[in-house]
Design a protein around this motif. Structure first.
Motif, PDB file in Angstrom:
ATOM      1  N   ARG A  32      15.723 -82.595 -42.831  1.00 34.43           N
ATOM      2  CA  ARG A  32      15.423 -82.188 -41.443  1.00 34.43           C
ATOM      3  C   ARG A  32      16.085 -80.839 -41.166  1.00 34.43           C
ATOM      4  O   ARG A  32      17.131 -80.736 -40.542  1.00 34.43           O
ATOM      5  CB  ARG A  32      15.933 -83.248 -40.468  1.00 34.43           C
ATOM      6  N   THR A  34      15.483 -76.951 -39.710  1.00 28.94           N
ATOM      7  CA  THR A  34      14.637 -76.075 -38.894  1.00 28.94           C
ATOM      8  C   THR A  34      15.280 -74.702 -38.799  1.00 28.94           C
ATOM      9  O   THR A  34      16.469 -74.579 -38.497  1.00 28.94           O
ATOM     10  CB  THR A  34      14.439 -76.640 -37.475  1.00 28.94           C
ATOM     11  N   ARG A 203       9.248 -73.484 -47.180  1.00 30.25           N
ATOM     12  CA  ARG A 203       8.215 -74.290 -46.501  1.00 30.25           C
ATOM     13  C   ARG A 203       7.702 -75.384 -47.434  1.00 30.25           C
ATOM     14  O   ARG A 203       7.512 -76.537 -47.015  1.00 30.25           O
ATOM     15  CB  ARG A 203       7.067 -73.385 -46.054  1.00 30.25           C
ATOM     16  N   GLU A 208      11.130 -76.502 -41.771  1.00 30.40           N
ATOM     17  CA  GLU A 208      10.299 -76.121 -40.624  1.00 30.40           C
ATOM     18  C   GLU A 208      10.786 -74.784 -40.078  1.00 30.40           C
ATOM     19  O   GLU A 208      11.997 -74.523 -40.037  1.00 30.40           O
ATOM     20  CB  GLU A 208      10.388 -77.182 -39.524  1.00 30.40           C
TER      21      GLU A 208
END
Length: 466
Positions: A32, A34, A203, A208
């Motif tokens: 996770r 970003t 990516r 993200e």
């Protein structure tokens, strides 16, 4: 803090430090991640002229292994070069549809091992140059170096096909002296393609990206009641995470006021010369096959560097001796921050061209810009948790030599983020630190110092003609 695969990790900045961190986190099993950036490095890419203002968004960057007595950086650069080689091979093997758009046209190559000529302006070698050669000897790679006044090196250069790059500016013939070392293992990378490739890999690994002037623009970092970091973005939204990594390049100090005094945003002067396609003599002379990356006069205080022409015939020349600052109000602080100024101060480049590349003088410059870096107090990177903020880390202080580490930097950053920084040589080198030294890489000057852009006479287009 303790990270686990589902920890929510928010990274500010999609330049070299942010990309490398994101890629290595993803490849280390974190799911996770970003990356936020106020500039759309995805759609626009990193190419010059695309409007991206970042040190990472550039034509090309030097890959060198000459670090004086800082052998740790020499070793890390050598490890990075192995991955650069691997990336070249991977890109060459892929179908066009499997590549980011910028690599589907023109040369499919990131890393050019064209050599790196460390050229003096006087008649003596700098101490750091001699120390670099001693370190190359220690590492068993002295045979990659050719010293211009060493008969054995000159003979070996002729035998191995490097002699034509040992004095590309004909300084021995024209001035009667030429003190230089040619590193045949060094060269340059195509910066904008390299960043696009790294983002592509990130990516694919599941990272993200939020790249937008409001959605991706972080305006503040808060903390919840249970000590979790929260990013505020310019669109009015908040983003809670388990860990925040600030890798914002020249904008880092504006987000972390604690870092003022440890890092400072500064700019180097950059210019380009466009070689016309109808000048095959110049096109051939300055090709990577015939011309190396060159630095000139580091011992004598010149501090100029230049590249071979790129695939479009552009030669980039830079001046880094004086690192300009630009002060303004940022988050209630008076700090140096990237400026929109495109012109460069006058004295930077003409002497190098007239003395060493006189055949280019008639062409003049085709563009100029200021390349905004983040310097640390000692030119070593800063990768650590921010004091008093155990879930906020800084990843900055590239100090003008960070790009070459794009493929490898994140490996060491992950170790720091996982709490093992004190057990690694780089974690110890890059720790948060202070200094009481009288001189701290210019950071002691502040807004009253002589390097502030407002105090300079900037070059106009009339100054582009020599």
């Amino acid at each position: 803090m303790s990270l686990h695969p589902d920890s929510k990790i928010l990274i500010i900045g999609s330049g070299v430090f942010g990309l490398s961190t994101a890629l290595w986190l993803a490849r280390s099993g974190y799911r996770r991640i970003t990356v936020f950036d106020m500039q759309d490095t995805g759609w626009k890419g990193y190419a010059p002229g695309a409007g991206i203002k970042s040190a990472s968004a550039d034509i090309n960057k030097i890959v060198r292994f000459s670090y004086g007595n800082e052998i740790e950086y020499q070793r890390l650069a050598s490890q990075a070069a192995e991955i650069w080689d691997g990336w070249n091979q991977e890109i060459a093997s892929l179908a066009e549809a499997e590549l980011p758009e910028v690599l589907r046209k023109g040369e499919r190559k990131l890393w050019h091992k064209c050599g790196f000529l460390r050229m003096g302006a006087g008649d003596e070698f700098a101490d750091t140059e001699l120390q670099t050669l001693r370190n190359m000897e220690i590492e068993g790679i002295r045979d990659t170096q050719f010293k211009s006044d060493d008969d054995n090196d000159i003979e070996r250069a002729a035998r191995t096909g490097w002699a034509h790059k040992l004095d590309v500016c004909s300084r021995q013939e024209r001035f009667g002296v030429h003190k230089a070392v040619l590193d045949s293992s060094a060269g340059f990378v195509v910066a904008y393609k390299a960043c696009a490739w790294a983002q592509h890999l990130a990516r694919k690994a599941g990272v993200e990206f939020i790249l937008h002037p409001t959605n991706g623009k972080v305006v503040g970092i808060d903390t919840t009641a249970d000590h979790k970091p929260v990013l505020r973005t310019a669109d009015g939204k908040t983003h809670e995470g388990d860990l925040v990594v600030v890798a914002g390049g020249g904008w880092t100090a504006g987000l972390l006021p604690e870092a003022v005094g440890l890092i400072e945003t500064t700019a180097g002067s950059v210019a380009t010369i466009q070689i016309p396609h109808d000048r095959p003599d110049l096109w051939d002379r300055f090709s990577p096959e015939n011309f190396p990356v060159v630095t000139w006069g580091m011992k004598e205080g010149k501090d100029i560097y230049s590249f071979p022409r790129d695939e479009n015939g552009v030669i980039k020349i830079g001046f880094r001796k004086i690192k300009w600052t630009s002060y303004g109000n940022v988050a209630g602080e008076r700090i140096s921050a990237p400026s929109a100024e495109e012109n460069i101060p006058v004295p930077a480049l003409e002497e190098y061209i007239s003395l060493n590349l006189p055949e280019l003088a008639e062409l003049g410059l085709s563009s100029t810009w200021l390349c905004w870096y983040t310097d640390s107090i000692d030119n070593s990177f800063v990768v650590d948790f921010v004091p008093g903020r155990p879930r906020v880390a800084i990843c900055s202080g590239g100090s003008g030599h960070g790009f070459k580490f794009l493929p490898i930097l994140g490996r060491e950053v992950v170790k720091v983020l996982e709490g093992n920084g004190d057990q690694t040589v780089y974690g110890k080198m890059w720790k948060w630190r202070t200094s009481t030294a009288k001189e701290r890489n210019g950071l002691e000057e502040g807004e009253e110092g002589p390097r502030v852009l407002d105090k300079q006479r900037m070059a106009s287009r009339e100054d582009w003609v020599f």
